[in-house]
Scaffold this motif. Structure first.
Motif, PDB file in Angstrom:
ATOM      1  N   UNK A 267       0.815  -1.227   0.000  1.00  0.00           N
ATOM      2  CA  UNK A 267       0.000   0.000   0.000  1.00  0.00           C
ATOM      3  C   UNK A 267       0.845   1.272   0.000  1.00  0.00           C
ATOM      4  N   UNK A 268       2.165   1.117  -0.073  1.00  0.00           N
ATOM      5  CA  UNK A 268       3.034   2.277  -0.230  1.00  0.00           C
ATOM      6  C   UNK A 268       3.430   2.970   1.057  1.00  0.00           C
ATOM      7  N   UNK A 269       3.011   2.453   2.214  1.00  0.00           N
ATOM      8  CA  UNK A 269       3.384   3.082   3.478  1.00  0.00           C
ATOM      9  C   UNK A 269       4.871   2.916   3.772  1.00  0.00           C
ATOM     10  N   UNK A 270       5.404   1.747   3.450  1.00  0.00           N
ATOM     11  CA  UNK A 270       6.816   1.464   3.683  1.00  0.00           C
ATOM     12  C   UNK A 270       7.509   1.143   2.356  1.00  0.00           C
ATOM     13  N   UNK A 271       8.829   1.261   2.385  1.00  0.00           N
ATOM     14  CA  UNK A 271       9.617   0.940   1.201  1.00  0.00           C
ATOM     15  C   UNK A 271      10.892   0.224   1.635  1.00  0.00           C
ATOM     16  N   UNK A 272      11.266  -0.797   0.875  1.00  0.00           N
ATOM     17  CA  UNK A 272      12.523  -1.502   1.146  1.00  0.00           C
ATOM     18  C   UNK A 272      13.676  -0.692   0.591  1.00  0.00           C
ATOM     19  N   UNK A 273      14.704  -0.486   1.400  1.00  0.00           N
ATOM     20  CA  UNK A 273      15.892   0.234   0.946  1.00  0.00           C
ATOM     21  C   UNK A 273      16.841  -0.731   0.250  1.00  0.00           C
ATOM     22  N   UNK A 274      17.303  -0.328  -0.922  1.00  0.00           N
ATOM     23  CA  UNK A 274      18.274  -1.139  -1.658  1.00  0.00           C
ATOM     24  C   UNK A 274      19.659  -0.767  -1.141  1.00  0.00           C
ATOM     25  N   UNK A 275      20.240  -1.655  -0.367  1.00  0.00           N
ATOM     26  CA  UNK A 275      21.531  -1.389   0.269  1.00  0.00           C
ATOM     27  C   UNK A 275      22.339  -2.676   0.359  1.00  0.00           C
ATOM     28  N   UNK A 276      23.676  -2.570   0.331  1.00  0.00           N
ATOM     29  CA  UNK A 276      24.497  -3.789   0.518  1.00  0.00           C
ATOM     30  C   UNK A 276      24.329  -4.422   1.887  1.00  0.00           C
ATOM     31  N   UNK A 277      23.869  -3.643   2.869  1.00  0.00           N
ATOM     32  CA  UNK A 277      23.718  -4.159   4.231  1.00  0.00           C
ATOM     33  C   UNK A 277      22.596  -5.194   4.285  1.00  0.00           C
ATOM     34  N   UNK A 278      22.956  -6.406   4.635  1.00  0.00           N
ATOM     35  CA  UNK A 278      21.985  -7.499   4.710  1.00  0.00           C
ATOM     36  C   UNK A 278      22.157  -8.256   6.020  1.00  0.00           C
ATOM     37  N   UNK A 279      21.053  -8.759   6.512  1.00  0.00           N
ATOM     38  CA  UNK A 279      21.072  -9.687   7.646  1.00  0.00           C
ATOM     39  C   UNK A 279      20.596 -11.027   7.124  1.00  0.00           C
ATOM     40  N   UNK A 280      21.405 -12.044   7.306  1.00  0.00           N
ATOM     41  CA  UNK A 280      21.076 -13.349   6.741  1.00  0.00           C
ATOM     42  C   UNK A 280      19.761 -13.875   7.305  1.00  0.00           C
ATOM     43  N   UNK A 281      19.013 -14.542   6.445  1.00  0.00           N
ATOM     44  CA  UNK A 281      17.743 -15.124   6.887  1.00  0.00           C
ATOM     45  C   UNK A 281      18.019 -16.261   7.867  1.00  0.00           C
ATOM     46  N   UNK A 282      17.046 -16.560   8.673  1.00  0.00           N
ATOM     47  CA  UNK A 282      17.198 -17.594   9.695  1.00  0.00           C
ATOM     48  C   UNK A 282      15.955 -18.463   9.700  1.00  0.00           C
ATOM     49  N   UNK A 283      16.159 -19.756   9.842  1.00  0.00           N
ATOM     50  CA  UNK A 283      15.012 -20.653   9.888  1.00  0.00           C
ATOM     51  C   UNK A 283      14.175 -20.407  11.131  1.00  0.00           C
ATOM     52  N   UNK A 284      12.872 -20.444  10.951  1.00  0.00           N
ATOM     53  CA  UNK A 284      11.981 -20.523  12.090  1.00  0.00           C
ATOM     54  C   UNK A 284      11.198 -21.819  11.951  1.00  0.00           C
ATOM     55  N   UNK A 285      10.691 -22.324  13.035  1.00  0.00           N
ATOM     56  CA  UNK A 285       9.998 -23.600  12.950  1.00  0.00           C
ATOM     57  C   UNK A 285       9.331 -23.973  14.246  1.00  0.00           C
ATOM     58  N   UNK A 286       8.883 -25.216  14.312  1.00  0.00           N
ATOM     59  CA  UNK A 286       8.176 -25.738  15.478  1.00  0.00           C
ATOM     60  C   UNK A 286       9.197 -26.309  16.460  1.00  0.00           C
TER      61      UNK A 286
END
Length: 328
Positions: A267-286
């Motif tokens: 809906x345009x309220x937020x925007x993802x910033x294109x930057x080299x700074x990344x935080x690696x994804x992490x598994x979530x689960x049961x």
């Protein structure tokens, strides 16, 4: 019995539910007459029942005053036990009646906030269609708090992020990766840049998870990896509502799970910033307690969660193949 210690064996022989009802009612009303009416017996019968109980325990539970009864110190302890036991008994009766009517007991689930916007609602809706009398309680918290509650047997299962250190006493079944993105409100000056340099990130205020959470710890490692001075102008919270309100109220940055901000991106309220700074994804689960048999409702619910997670992962992979640039 005044000079003798009571034993478990002796208590199980003579202690009855009516004794607990008596103590609980007297502790609330402080009145023999009101308790007699509540228990549907005569006041002399109440007096005798209380006298017998005090003889069997070996100490008085109440001090008899002119107008009412006052709990003794030991009486307060017995009254607390009576209240807790009666509450447990009431819950037991309720669950038995549900099972007799075709219900399926009670399920207490702990979850991180991100999961509430992904597979959890679908799984709950699905199992409630099959088992409408299954009582489900959902508690949202951070992963570390949920693990403590699971270890203390306050929860049947949790849906949380996984780390090797945290999960030694637990069983972990992954539901999928949880990618993160750096977002700001659409009016933020950094949103005007095609690529945001990492050195610019420290110049702005941030909304962040508390330091003892897994995502914050991974962010700190990422700051070190990308040689970014950690921001000092910060607000810490675990509330998604607070994250969103703060992002909308000013030029703040936040690293959030993509699943939690999808609607706000659309809906345009937020925007993802294109930057080299990344935080690696992490598994979530049961996560469940290791070497402990699961109840049938818990097993069924986990199977439902895994199926919806598989379906979602398949749909995501298909979308990425069809729209690689959009899904980036």
């Amino acid at each position: 019995m005044e000079n003798d210690q009571i034993t478990f064996g002796s208590v199980t022989r003579w202690l009855k539910i009516k004794h607990l009802v008596l103590v609980n009612s007297l502790a609330k009303t402080r009145n023999m007459h009101t308790t007699a009416e509540h228990m549907n017996v005569t006041q002399p019968a109440i007096s005798k029942l209380l006298r017998d109980l005090e003889v069997l325990l070996g100490f008085p539970l109440f001090e008899r005053q002119t107008r009412n009864l006052v709990l003794t110190e030991l009486g307060e302890f017995v009254a607390r036990y009576a209240r807790i036991t009666l509450e447990d008994t009431e819950s037991f009766v309720d669950q038995v009646n549900k099972l007799r009517r075709g219900g399926h007991g009670h399920l207490k689930i702990g979850t991180i906030f991100a999961a509430t916007s992904v597979v959890l609602p679908e799984a709950i809706a699905s199992i409630k269609r099959e088992r409408p009398l299954l009582s489900i309680e959902v508690i949202e918290q951070t992963s570390n708090h949920l693990l403590e509650m699971l270890e203390q047997k306050k929860l049947d299962l949790i849906i949380a992020r996984f780390t090797d250190e945290d999960c030694q006493p637990f069983e972990f079944t992954p539901l999928g990766p949880e990618p993160f993105c750096l977002v700001a409100n659409s009016a933020h000056p950094l949103c005007q840049l095609e690529v945001v340099p990492t050195e610019a990130l420290s110049e702005w205020p941030w909304v962040m998870y508390p330091f003892n959470t897994p995502i914050r710890q991974r962010m700190e490692r990422a700051f070190t990896k990308f040689k970014i001075v950690p921001p000092t102008n910060t607000v810490e919270t675990i509330s998604m509502q607070t994250f969103l309100q703060l992002l909308q109220s000013g030029p703040m940055l936040a690293m959030l799970p993509e699943s939690m901000v999808q609607s706000h991106l659309q809906n345009g309220q937020l925007q993802i910033l294109d930057t080299p700074f990344k935080v690696e994804s992490q598994d979530y689960g049961v996560i469940t307690r290791k070497d402990e048999p699961l109840s049938e409702p818990t097993r069924t619910f986990i199977a439902t969660l895994l199926e919806f997670a598989r379906q979602r992962q398949t749909a995501t992979e298909k979308k990425h193949r069809s729209h690689p640039r959009q899904s980036r």
